[in-house]
Design an enzyme around this catalytic site. Structure first.
Site, PDB file in Angstrom:
ATOM      1  N   SER A 253      -5.000  22.608 -16.950  1.00 59.21           N
ATOM      2  CA  SER A 253      -3.555  23.055 -16.811  1.00 59.21           C
ATOM      3  C   SER A 253      -2.587  22.358 -16.215  1.00 59.21           C
ATOM      4  O   SER A 253      -3.017  21.382 -15.543  1.00 59.21           O
ATOM      5  CB  SER A 253      -3.663  24.645 -16.317  1.00 59.21           C
ATOM      6  N   LYS A 254      -1.363  22.880 -16.048  1.00 60.01           N
ATOM      7  CA  LYS A 254      -0.339  22.394 -15.372  1.00 60.01           C
ATOM      8  C   LYS A 254      -0.726  22.046 -13.653  1.00 60.01           C
ATOM      9  O   LYS A 254      -0.239  20.877 -13.440  1.00 60.01           O
ATOM     10  CB  LYS A 254       0.872  23.229 -15.256  1.00 60.01           C
ATOM     11  N   ARG A 255      -1.494  22.848 -13.201  1.00 60.21           N
ATOM     12  CA  ARG A 255      -1.671  22.806 -11.981  1.00 60.21           C
ATOM     13  C   ARG A 255      -2.563  21.604 -11.564  1.00 60.21           C
ATOM     14  O   ARG A 255      -2.651  21.145 -10.410  1.00 60.21           O
ATOM     15  CB  ARG A 255      -2.423  24.057 -11.538  1.00 60.21           C
ATOM     16  N   GLY A 257      -2.129  18.957 -12.868  1.00 61.18           N
ATOM     17  CA  GLY A 257      -1.120  17.671 -13.037  1.00 61.18           C
ATOM     18  C   GLY A 257      -0.291  17.610 -14.518  1.00 61.18           C
ATOM     19  O   GLY A 257      -0.627  18.568 -15.334  1.00 61.18           O
TER      20      GLY A 257
END
Ligand code: GLU
Ligand code: ZN
Length: 486
Positions: A253-255, A257
């Site tokens: 996920s975005k977390r 990168g």
């Protein structure tokens, strides 16, 4: 394998994600390996979240990655249109047929009723599913419900007591019990088909032979198989590719990168690096090698070596791979990719002249070896810009600046620099040598002193190149400034 036809069918509800790009790539590699056809079509039945901009963005990312397609959206073909929104008329007769044979039926249940059913099932620890309240409505019941203004959905009648088998090319035999499925919706109350229904019609009518897609769709597959069977379509082969996980083994996920292809593009990754990297997310060729130009990927790709276990997205590996491709790329190309970043950092003009660009190419060449992705370039080339420098706060730097010989080294070199209008690497080397000879200094007290005084740093690009590209006037100015602040 003959007449292979595969497809990539993104929903235009966001940019192309790493997972989607990997699915597209595997389909593309499979098609190219077997000399088959790649189809791209758009699954835009989610009216609220689908947009034309996202569609363009996704297609653009595919093109940038070099994943061309033989048929479909933007290129046309004999099975079009290639947007589900534009295929509604095509779906209709199949819905009618299922309704006629009783394999599908109208359901009038309201959202509240369904929610109550769901909660009751959950409370009894049962799988939430539709229990079939409208399965056996008479014509009269339906007329009354219609008269009361209710808009029905169409549900598929799932046969009871069956074991449904997905013969997956990656995961092997996977079984599902039909009783756990519940009659599912194929047409929503607004007349729009659901994904599970439209995808089957599209795949069947477009003669798709192999469906390679993310594991998240495995649980949809038994529903889709039921539709194939009900409509007497030939079943394609299925291959479900494992999820991509972040390094902490949770879903990527975005977390972790950047997750979208455009983001990597903007950060200055090369498409061939991303393709090479994505190919190895879930697939591995024989041997230990990891760098494969795309034609090698095409010739080696096979589903046999696609793994069942999740693929872990390793950023360090991606950066390492990208650095490799940056080193292999021409300096013109690398500079072109670095330029927007360097401009955005305000280091060079937006309307850069050809002379300045030629200079910038030489500057970028001094850091090409170190570059992992082009967004790093402003930091790496910053030392080539500006009239003055700040010395880094570092033990090494303090030591070299405190050396007894340093002021004389800097003064003498500055005086010599001032006698040049221009110089090149050779003149610079020669001049430094003379300074050393005159003062009886060599090695670190000479070269490090000059490096630190001119760049403020104890490390950086090759000293001769740095001084040559800065030019004598700027070198003299920086030396002057450093001498003053000592
Ligand atoms: N539109 C679906 C998705 O983006 C594609 C599913 C499929 O390949 O069947 O996940
Ligand atoms: Zn109902």
């Amino acid at each position: 394998m003959e007449n292979v036809r595969v497809r990539f069918a993104p929903s235009p509800t966001g940019p192309l994600h790493i997972g989607g790009a990997r699915s597209a790539l595997f389909n593309w590699l499979f098609a190219r390996h077997y000399g088959g056809k790649m189809v791209v079509r758009v699954e835009d039945t989610d009216l609220e979240r689908s947009t034309g901009e996202y569609e363009e963005l996704i297609l653009d990312s595919l093109r940038w990655l070099g994943l061309n397609w033989d048929e479909g959206i933007a290129v046309g073909g004999e099975h079009g249109p290639y947007r589900q929104q534009e295929r509604l008329e095509i779906y209709r007769p199949y819905v009618d047929k299922l309704l006629e044979t009783g394999q599908a039926y109208h359901c009038y249940c309201s959202g509240e009723e369904l929610e109550a059913e769901r909660e009751a099932l959950l409370a009894r620890n049962e799988l939430p599913r539709y229990l079939g309240k409208c399965r056996n409505l008479t014509l009269k019941d339906r007329e009354e419900l219609c008269a009361s203004g209710k808009q029905p959905v169409v549900r598929f009648r799932v046969p009871e007591g069956q074991t449904l088998v997905v013969d997956d090319l990656v995961r092997g035999r996977v079984e599902f019990e039909s009783d756990g499925i519940g009659d599912f919706i194929i047409i929503k109350s607004d007349g729009i088909p659901t994904y599970n229904f439209a995808v089957v019609l599209d795949d069947a009518l477009m003669d798709i032979t192999h469906i390679l897609r993310g594991e998240e769709h495995l649980s949809n597959t038994p529903r889709q198989i039921l539709i194939y069977e009900a409509l007497n379509f030939t079943l394609p082969k299925f291959a479900h590719i494992s999820l991509i996980l972040g390094e902490d083994r949770s879903k990527m996920s975005k977390r972790h990168g950047a997750t979208s292809v455009v983001q990597y593009r903007q950060d200055g990754y090369l498409p061939e690096a991303l393709v090479n990297f994505l190919a190895l997310l879930g697939w591995s060729p024989e041997g230990e090698e990891e760098i494969f130009p795309v034609h090698e990927l095409v010739s080696r790709f096979s589903l046999k070596r696609v793994s069942k276990s999740p693929a872990v997205f390793n950023f360090e590996k991606l950066k390492w791979m990208n650095a490799h491709y940056i080193r292999e790329a021409s300096i013109e190309r690398v500079t072109e990719l670095c330029l927007p970043h360097i401009q955005e950092a305000g280091l060079v003009e937006t309307d850069i002249t050809p002379e300045r660009l030629a200079w910038l190419e030489q500057v970028v060449a001094t850091v090409q070896e170190k570059l992992e992705y082009c967004a790093q370039s402003p930091e790496l080339v910053r030392v080539f810009f500006g009239e003055t420098v700040e010395l880094d706060d570092e033990e090494d730097i303090r030591l070299v600046m405190a050396m007894e010989t340093t002021p004389a080294v800097l003064n003498t070199f500055r005086d010599k620099a001032l006698t040049f209008a221009q110089w090149d690497g050779d003149t610079v080397r020669q001049t430094l040598k003379e300074v050393g000879k005159e003062l009886g200094v060599k090695g670190k007290p000479l070269f490090m002193a000059v490096r630190v005084a001119v760049s403020g740093q104890s490390h950086g690009p090759d000293l001769n190149s740095l001084l040559a590209l800065l030019g004598p006037a700027l070198v003299a100015k920086r030396l002057e400034h450093t001498l003053h602040s000592m």
